[in-house]
Design a protein around this motif. Structure first.
Motif, short mmCIF file in Angstrom:
data_model
loop_
_atom_site.label_atom_id
_atom_site.label_comp_id
_atom_site.label_asym_id
_atom_site.label_seq_id
_atom_site.Cartn_x
_atom_site.Cartn_y
_atom_site.Cartn_z
N LEU A 1 -6.78 8.63 11.81
CA LEU A 1 -7.47 7.56 12.59
C LEU A 1 -6.92 9.12 13.87
CD1 LEU A 1 -6.31 3.81 11.86
CD2 LEU A 1 -8.52 4.98 12.58
N GLN A 2 -6.19 9.25 13.70
CA GLN A 2 -5.59 10.11 15.43
C GLN A 2 -6.55 11.17 15.11
OE1 GLN A 2 -1.79 11.79 14.67
NE2 GLN A 2 -1.50 12.68 16.53
N CYS A 3 -7.71 11.94 14.35
CA CYS A 3 -8.67 12.82 14.39
C CYS A 3 -9.71 12.05 14.65
CB CYS A 3 -8.32 13.53 13.55
SG CYS A 3 -7.40 14.22 12.81
N ALA B 1 0.97 -1.16 0.19
CA ALA B 1 0.01 -0.09 0.12
C ALA B 1 0.95 1.36 0.25
CB ALA B 1 -0.80 -0.02 0.99
N GLY B 2 2.02 0.89 0.61
CA GLY B 2 3.33 2.69 0.83
C GLY B 2 2.96 3.23 1.85
N PHE B 3 3.58 3.90 2.12
CA PHE B 3 3.84 4.71 3.13
C PHE B 3 2.78 6.06 3.42
CE2 PHE B 3 7.66 2.69 3.67
CZ PHE B 3 7.63 2.05 4.67
N ASP C 1 -1.60 8.65 5.63
CA ASP C 1 -3.53 9.07 5.41
C ASP C 1 -3.96 8.70 6.66
OD1 ASP C 1 -3.03 11.03 3.60
OD2 ASP C 1 -3.88 10.33 1.81
N VAL C 2 -4.09 7.19 6.47
CA VAL C 2 -5.04 6.57 7.78
C VAL C 2 -4.73 6.28 8.76
CG1 VAL C 2 -5.50 4.56 7.97
CG2 VAL C 2 -4.60 4.78 5.91
N HIS D 1 -5.03 9.75 -3.59
CA HIS D 1 -4.58 8.66 -3.79
C HIS D 1 -4.87 7.31 -2.67
CE1 HIS D 1 -0.22 6.66 -3.84
NE2 HIS D 1 -0.14 6.55 -2.53
N THR D 2 -4.68 7.82 -1.80
CA THR D 2 -5.02 6.82 -0.94
C THR D 2 -6.33 6.01 -1.40
OG1 THR D 2 -4.04 7.13 0.32
CG2 THR D 2 -6.02 5.88 1.44
#
Length: 250
Positions: free
Chosen positions: A175-177, A163-165, A170-171, A194-195
């Motif tokens: 999630l943090q928010c 998937a890539g860094f 982004d993920v 992109h994601t």
């Protein structure tokens, strides 16, 4: 240079470039030889450019020109975000590889002695997450053709690594928010195009490939497997062959 020297040079290059190609069976290397291969896989998986910026950022104050260059290479607008991104890369890599090794170890104990199983668990976790497709044992993943949990774990690590860094940045930002308390929560960022494209295209490619494997190889390559094993192996090969090179079928 002798043929053996060229073979070893090829193997080292292959491991660093995470291609999984070798003129010498990886299982024939000694413990320390496999450790060298594992380090090269990790370097290749993280990326030489990423590692270079990570090390240099610890000891060097980059000038404005260097910061602009680094920002363009890593596709980030601000230097502060680049440092956060590099830290996130290290954390995500360690997280997935540690979890992968811990999950794989109990399964590998059924096949190998405890110490060897522990080393193989670490090796497989790193090799799968870095999409190297290199197996440390004789026979590789073909040995685990009937072990659904092992194959699911490897496939999950391969998917996470491929998937890539930028996608995981982004993920985790999203999630943090979401988990932040409502009183202190900033505006939840939208998932980037992109994601979205990476996840959707990956699911479509894996799904279509798995169906094609299931259709064409039902009585062929997977003919001797049970119905459940056929389904698992179709999904595993559809996931792994996109980027890692692992395969449960010769």
């Amino acid at each position: 240079a002798s043929c053996a020297d060229i073979d070893l040079w090829f193997t080292a290059t292959s491991a660093t470039c995470v291609t999984g190609l070798s003129l010498i069976p990886f299982s024939s290397f000694s413990f320390w030889g496999k450790c060298v291969i594992l380090v090269l896989i990790q370097i290749g998986g993280l990326g030489l450019m990423t590692l270079s910026f990570s090390v240099l950022s610890l000891f060097t104050n980059f000038g404005i020109a260097d910061r602009v260059t680094a920002s363009k290479i890593l596709d980030f607008e601000y230097w502060g975000r680049i440092k956060n991104f590099l830290g996130m890369i290290a954390c995500v890599t360690l997280l997935f590889e540690v979890i992968g090794a811990l999950v794989l170890y109990p399964m590998l104990k059924n096949y190998f002695p405890q110490v060897e199983a522990a080393f193989y668990a670490v090796f497989y976790a790193i090799s799968a997450f870095c999409n190297a497709g290199i197996a440390p044992n004789e026979g590789g993943v073909l040995v685990f053709v009937h072990d659904s949990m092992f194959l699911w774990t490897i496939a999950g690590l391969v998917f996470a690594g491929s998937a890539g860094f930028f996608v995981w940045h982004d993920v985790f930002s999203w999630l943090q928010c979401v988990v932040t308390s409502p009183a202190r929560r900033p505006a939840v960022p939208a998932i980037s195009l992109h994601t979205y494209v990476v996840f959707v295209s990956s699911v479509v490619l894996i799904g279509v490939a798995a169906c094609l494997f299931f259709w064409f190889e039902w009585n062929g390559a997977f003919g001797k497997l049970s119905f459940v094993d056929k389904c698992v192996n179709c999904l595993f090969n559809a996931t792994a062959l996109r980027s890692s090179g692992f395969s449960t079928i010769d």
